[in-house]
Design a protein around this motif. Structure first.
Motif, PDB file in Angstrom:
ATOM      1  N   GLU A 216      33.723 -11.134  19.770  1.00 44.41           N
ATOM      2  CA  GLU A 216      33.222 -12.367  19.941  1.00 44.41           C
ATOM      3  C   GLU A 216      34.289 -13.363  19.300  1.00 44.41           C
TER       4      GLU A 216
ATOM      5  N   SER B 279      36.777 -15.897  21.700  1.00 48.72           N
ATOM      6  CA  SER B 279      36.304 -17.395  21.555  1.00 48.72           C
ATOM      7  C   SER B 279      37.592 -17.917  20.927  1.00 48.72           C
TER       8      SER B 279
ATOM      9  N   GLN C  67      30.009 -23.421  20.758  1.00 47.98           N
ATOM     10  CA  GLN C  67      30.135 -22.073  20.591  1.00 47.98           C
ATOM     11  C   GLN C  67      30.798 -21.331  19.453  1.00 47.98           C
ATOM     12  N   GLU C  68      31.882 -22.222  18.832  1.00 42.97           N
ATOM     13  CA  GLU C  68      32.412 -21.760  17.602  1.00 42.97           C
ATOM     14  C   GLU C  68      31.461 -22.001  16.422  1.00 42.97           C
TER      15      GLU C  68
END
Length: 232
Positions: free
Chosen positions: A76, A80, A45-46
């Motif tokens: 985001e 995150s 995701q990162e």
């Protein structure tokens, strides 16, 4: 455990504890596997977010009329950044709960083996795991002094657990020993201004699992050894 050592306890009432290390590994290994899997998910995701950020900056970074990449992806990025702490705190509670359950089951096995009416829940103590330890010492008459150092560390895990479960990770007026424990542990930090614990990586959790598993298996072996010696 060697074959010779296993044969020593064959026929003992406490035979159930012979493979205690394997038994407790079996309980906690799925949690470790889940942690590793979710860590990979967070890293992916990162990576995706970083690629989106870099792409926007490359395409529009030199245009003063376009917003900065951070302004576009701010929410985001902020969300995150909290993923590891949210996930790790949740799993932390699961790990601790599993430890509590296994510690209590150990006491229940002993109660049934010894045919005792009193159980760990009948012991007066401030907390659940304290009841279990006191039951083993006072009712089963098993000396756990050699595990005192590990027990002191478990009590610190308990304090952190309570802060997460009841106060969103806030430690009110923490003592020097718990602050030193957090400072010397990898994967966890303490925000002094917010008085809040933050789980930064799974390393703290996997280390915790290993220490809890060690404590359970060594406690089981203590019980097995002392009861076996008493019956011979």
């Amino acid at each position: 455990m060697s074959r010779t050592r296993r044969s020593k306890f064959k026929g003992s009432k406490y035979w159930v504890f012979v493979n205690s290390r394997t038994m407790y590994d079996f309980k906690f290994d799925p949690i470790k596997a889940y942690l590793e899997s979710t860590q990979e998910m967070i890293l992916q995701q990162e990576k995706k977010l970083s690629e989106k950020y870099d792409k926007w900056h490359k395409e529009h970074g030199k245009n003063p009329e376009m917003p900065d990449a951070y302004d576009i992806y701010e929410m985001e990025i902020l969300n995150s950044s909290e993923f590891p702490n949210i996930l790790n705190q949740s799993v932390y509670l699961t790990i601790y709960s599993t430890f509590e359950n296994e510690f209590f089951k150990m006491c229940e096995w002993c109660r049934k083996i010894e045919n005792l009416r009193i159980g760990a829940k009948d012991i007066k103590e401030q907390n659940y795991i304290g009841q279990c330890r006191k039951y083993i010492i006072k009712v089963l008459n098993v000396n756990l002094d050699s595990l005192n150092e590990k027990w002191a560390e478990i009590r610190k895990y308990q304090l952190i657990r309570n802060s997460i479960a009841h106060n969103n990770g806030i430690l009110k007026s923490p003592k020097e020993d718990i602050l030193r424990f957090i400072e010397n542990s990898n994967g966890i930090s303490f925000d002094i201004e917010k008085s809040k614990v933050k789980m930064e990586s799974i390393e703290f959790l996997t280390t915790m699992i290993d220490k809890l598993t060690d404590f359970l298996s060594e406690t089981a072996e203590k019980i097995m050894n002392e009861k076996n010696n008493a019956s011979t």
